[in-house]
Write a protein that holds these residues in place. Structure first.
Motif, PDB file in Angstrom:
ATOM      1  N   GLN A 140       8.233   1.050  -6.239  1.00 52.77           N
ATOM      2  CA  GLN A 140       9.191   1.729  -7.104  1.00 52.77           C
ATOM      3  C   GLN A 140       9.613   0.818  -8.262  1.00 52.77           C
ATOM      4  O   GLN A 140       9.643   1.230  -9.413  1.00 52.77           O
ATOM      5  N   THR A 141       9.901  -0.433  -7.923  1.00 50.69           N
ATOM      6  CA  THR A 141      10.314  -1.398  -8.947  1.00 50.69           C
ATOM      7  C   THR A 141       9.200  -1.618  -9.964  1.00 50.69           C
ATOM      8  O   THR A 141       9.431  -1.631 -11.167  1.00 50.69           O
ATOM      9  N   ASN A 142       7.984  -1.763  -9.458  1.00 47.93           N
ATOM     10  CA  ASN A 142       6.839  -1.932 -10.350  1.00 47.93           C
ATOM     11  C   ASN A 142       6.702  -0.767 -11.303  1.00 47.93           C
ATOM     12  O   ASN A 142       6.449  -0.943 -12.488  1.00 47.93           O
ATOM     13  N   LYS A 143       6.875   0.424 -10.755  1.00 52.38           N
ATOM     14  CA  LYS A 143       6.684   1.623 -11.557  1.00 52.38           C
ATOM     15  C   LYS A 143       7.717   1.684 -12.685  1.00 52.38           C
ATOM     16  O   LYS A 143       7.379   2.031 -13.818  1.00 52.38           O
ATOM     17  N   SER A 146      -7.921  -2.914  -2.723  1.00 48.72           N
ATOM     18  CA  SER A 146      -7.265  -2.325  -1.546  1.00 48.72           C
ATOM     19  C   SER A 146      -5.816  -2.778  -1.429  1.00 48.72           C
ATOM     20  O   SER A 146      -4.932  -1.993  -1.114  1.00 48.72           O
ATOM     21  N   ASN A 147      -5.527  -4.033  -1.713  1.00 52.38           N
ATOM     22  CA  ASN A 147      -4.139  -4.492  -1.675  1.00 52.38           C
ATOM     23  C   ASN A 147      -3.286  -3.862  -2.755  1.00 52.38           C
ATOM     24  O   ASN A 147      -2.185  -3.402  -2.510  1.00 52.38           O
ATOM     25  N   GLU A 148      -3.811  -3.932  -3.941  1.00 56.61           N
ATOM     26  CA  GLU A 148      -2.925  -3.665  -5.062  1.00 56.61           C
ATOM     27  C   GLU A 148      -2.681  -2.203  -5.352  1.00 56.61           C
ATOM     28  O   GLU A 148      -1.621  -1.856  -5.842  1.00 56.61           O
ATOM     29  N   THR A 149      -3.643  -1.354  -5.011  1.00 56.54           N
ATOM     30  CA  THR A 149      -3.375   0.064  -5.282  1.00 56.54           C
ATOM     31  C   THR A 149      -2.219   0.563  -4.444  1.00 56.54           C
ATOM     32  O   THR A 149      -1.512   1.472  -4.865  1.00 56.54           O
ATOM     33  N   THR A 150      -1.984  -0.023  -3.275  1.00 60.15           N
ATOM     34  CA  THR A 150      -0.852   0.436  -2.454  1.00 60.15           C
ATOM     35  C   THR A 150       0.468   0.216  -3.180  1.00 60.15           C
ATOM     36  O   THR A 150       1.455   0.862  -2.877  1.00 60.15           O
ATOM     37  N   GLU A 151       0.479  -0.674  -4.111  1.00 58.32           N
ATOM     38  CA  GLU A 151       1.719  -0.912  -4.855  1.00 58.32           C
ATOM     39  C   GLU A 151       1.911   0.091  -5.991  1.00 58.32           C
ATOM     40  O   GLU A 151       2.919   0.065  -6.674  1.00 58.32           O
ATOM     41  N   MET A 152       0.930   0.907  -6.217  1.00 56.92           N
ATOM     42  CA  MET A 152       1.028   1.824  -7.349  1.00 56.92           C
ATOM     43  C   MET A 152       0.828   3.279  -6.940  1.00 56.92           C
ATOM     44  O   MET A 152      -0.103   3.935  -7.409  1.00 56.92           O
ATOM     45  N   PRO A 153       1.687   3.807  -6.047  1.00 60.92           N
ATOM     46  CA  PRO A 153       1.492   5.215  -5.702  1.00 60.92           C
ATOM     47  C   PRO A 153       1.850   6.074  -6.904  1.00 60.92           C
ATOM     48  O   PRO A 153       2.517   5.597  -7.819  1.00 60.92           O
TER      49      PRO A 153
END
Lengths: 473, 473
Positions: B20-23, B465-472
């Motif tokens: 959420q914060t990233n977004k 695989s790691n990083e896409t989870t941070e960008m839903p």
């Protein structure tokens, strides 16, 4: 029990098969529409005539009259079921001799600036108006300055359109009050005139006209109002930073006349199955007088005419009644739009859909849509069909000034949304001319409009629950 | 057991919170990039200099040399970590005196037509070439006519770009073989010259140049090749319908010289966390000589420079190394692109991403992307962030000629996709000039490129695989 399931499967398969067939049909029909528009379109040559043979078409002018005759004659060639003129009385305002203005830059030294009277403005007194000028950043700042700083002066509204708005119509919306109501408001503080920064995102020398209103201000309190080019607005503002008692002279020669007779031009293909369900596509036939009104709204006029021609030429027989309406007097009165809605209401006509093109003849991006949730969802379900044409924008909100009086009841309103980045470079200015319109962009717009009209005609805007099942993604 | 679940919930909440914060961060940072480009951008004034002070920049010309010096000096002002010139030998071809051509319309009667030598063509014999002209609709038709109909004649390739392609680059792709290989192929049938319809979707008087090749044809068999304007192509074709033994005269004064020294101009912000991961953004510094190369590819040059400036000005510190590369000689040799890739390979550099802008400075619509499924999915997951800027096009395929030699290995290639409708109105012609570029459209393109570079820099193209989870979504 087995027969029940079998039945269900068969019914379901039937639905799926129909949906599939429809989707393929739609895809092919839309391709036909685009091909016809791009390979054998008429919109560009119609616009050539409207712009280069007729030119500016301000309500009540000879140009407007010629445009009525020309478009009626062209519609009659299309083999529509009906073509007619709908009488409407329109205001007549004339610019008169070209405006003139200068800044008194020093004793005996002047510099001319590019201005144009705003539509509806009174003239300056004979011999012009010369007075100190005071810069404000919008109507809301008049109060801060107060009568003591404004009385006897010319008010210079200089709030620019904001460049950080991606959709330029939003930037326009954030400034246009200065143009529309600036004179009325400044008059209340004793100003003797207003000069408004042109509604233009670009720095250039073209002043942009547009409508203004004195509201209920008594006639003897009305003050002349002009627009100044963005380059000259910047220049004036920079001089004012050095010398704040600068004087400006301007002369406007415009005049308001009695209303005159004019017409909306209407053509119709009567629906083969549901003739009582009416779908309108239109633009406005009038334009400002400075340029030839190619983008505003010659483009919308010829695109709307082309929608009906594309139906005819691709052999599509609409189920519903498709009407092209070329509205008169959008720019300074909206009399055509109001008249059309008034007549429609008095006849109890059922308008299920109205589409307007009045945002320039640029590459189409999609549509703004005013509709119920269900109607909007139905339109969204067609989005995939537009993908090959790079049409992606289907957002809520929008329509157009001319069709806005149809709002309410059951009418879905839609506005074509072309790329808007260059629109205000030309809007209401002398450079809104034919050479600024790209043939392909214009034709893509017409095909995009025709494709949406086709889908609405085929699937209707009613009985949503039944019909959306036929159009899965 | 409870503690296990608690743990899982906490970890999961942590993920969601980070996402959420990233977004929100991304959304704000991208807004900052667009605001900076639109409100305080440099791209337009750089282009003004490149186009109006320097002008055409064909490889080996004085203009190209000046462009190298100017852009290097401007990059040095940006406070990058490194700016350098990468030497590359480039071909030098000069047009010489302006070309001239006419049709012998009757005894003693001629009509001039607008032609331009194709880049790389040999000159006509001194005094020009005059011969009967034969119209064909493409290289593939030469065989049907055979040597008996072609020998001693000028071949006129007249297959037009197809107007029904929505993406104009597809229409270009369907015709450009006539320009590139038309002379080589016609020479095999004994033709004495070729005249090719300009690659232009519009009817006008501008001939469009562009590269051509004789392949391995012996020097003494090479025949001169020119482009003719679309209007004159139509005129010539209509005359040929009446009189099929029509003669045409044309004279080209062009010349191929020895290769000369030139440079790619490169600037870099060294990555703060992963300096060994390199991301390139670029356009090509050379242009054809007829116009000033504003769209092709002045726009791409200044947009690429602007990407690094926008990072600097918005205070973004890239994790990875961001390199702007202004390639020399895209138009007639691709030596700059090849040299860059060759040096990168010899140094064992790891290029994770390369973005090119070489399709004009028009309103950006999105990107064409050459990537693995996983990399493409990752880019697609950012699509929502671009919605406020009306950027919707994220399709597979694409990049750019200059970055194409980087393909293979692990490098994701992307090309900015601006609106393409007007591109071929100006492409390689004398009207590709500064006034055809809209400031806002250019700036929106730069911001769109910077936004994608920002996201790739922040999330990388590896460890998907790691990083896409941070960008839903």
């Amino acid at each position: 029990m087995r027969s029940f399931w079998l039945c269900l499967i068969l019914v379901f398969s039937g639905f799926v098969a129909t949906a599939q067939t429809n989707k393929i049909d739609d895809s092919l029909n839309i391709r036909k529409i685009y091909d016809m528009s791009l390979l054998n379109g008429k919109s560009y040559s119609w616009l050539d005539h409207l712009s280069n043979e007729i030119g500016g078409r301000l309500s009540g002018s000879y140009g407007a009259e010629q445009a009525v005759e020309y478009t009626k004659a062209e519609l009659e060639k299309l083999g529509l079921d009906k073509v007619w003129l709908q009488p409407v009385m329109v205001p007549k305002w004339t610019r008169g001799e070209r405006e003139f203005a200068y800044i008194q830059t020093g004793p005996g030294a002047t510099r001319n600036i590019n201005i144009t009277a705003l539509g509806g403005s009174v003239a300056t007194p004979e011999g012009g108006t010369k007075a100190e000028i005071i810069e404000v950043q919008g109507i809301e700042h008049l109060k801060e300055y107060g009568r003591e700083n404004i009385e006897g002066k010319i008010v210079f509204y200089n709030r620019p359109m904001r460049a950080d708005h991606i959709q330029t119509f939003e930037a326009y919306g954030g400034c246009v009050d200065q143009r529309y109501s600036g004179a009325k408001e400044a008059a209340k503080y004793g100003a003797v005139g207003v000069i408004v920064r042109s509604m233009n995102l670009r720095m250039d020398d073209f002043p942009h006209t547009g409508s203004m209103s004195y509201g209920d201000l008594p006639v003897n309190q009305r003050i002349p109002a002009a627009a100044v080019s963005t380059n000259d607005a910047e220049y004036l503002s920079s001089l004012l930073k050095i010398q704040n008692d600068l004087e400006v002279y301007f002369r406007l020669n415009c005049e308001q006349h009695e209303d005159v007779q004019s017409y909306n031009v209407i053509g119709e293909i009567t629906g083969s199955e549901f003739p009582e369900e009416i779908m309108v596509v239109g633009g406005h036939l009038d334009s400002w007088d400075l340029g030839d009104g190619s983008h505003d709204d010659g483009a919308g006029v010829v695109q709307s005419m082309e929608v009906l021609r594309l139906f005819k030429e691709t052999g599509y027989t609409p189920k519903r009644t498709i009407r092209v309406v070329l509205f008169m007097n959008e720019e300074n009165g909206l009399r055509g739009g109001n008249k059309y809605a008034e007549v429609a209401a008095s006849k109890g006509e059922d308008h299920i859909f109205a589409l307007e093109s009045d945002a320039g003849g640029f590459t189409p991006r999609g549509f703004g849509i005013t509709a119920t949730d269900a109607q909007y969802s139905k339109i969204l379900s067609w989005k995939e069909l537009f993908k090959p044409y790079l049409i992606h924008y289907f957002e809520r909100g929008g329509g157009g000034a001319d069709i806005s009086p149809l709002e309410g009841g059951n009418t879905v309103l839609a506005g074509l949304r072309p790329d808007s980045q260059r629109y205000f470079d030309y809007h209401h200015a002398a450079n809104d001319t034919f050479d600024k319109v790209n043939k392909r962009e214009l034709e893509l717009g017409a095909a995009t409009m025709a494709s949406l009209m086709y889908l609405v005609d085929k699937y209707g805007m009613e009985n949503i629950s039944n019909e959306t099942t036929e159009m899965p993604d």
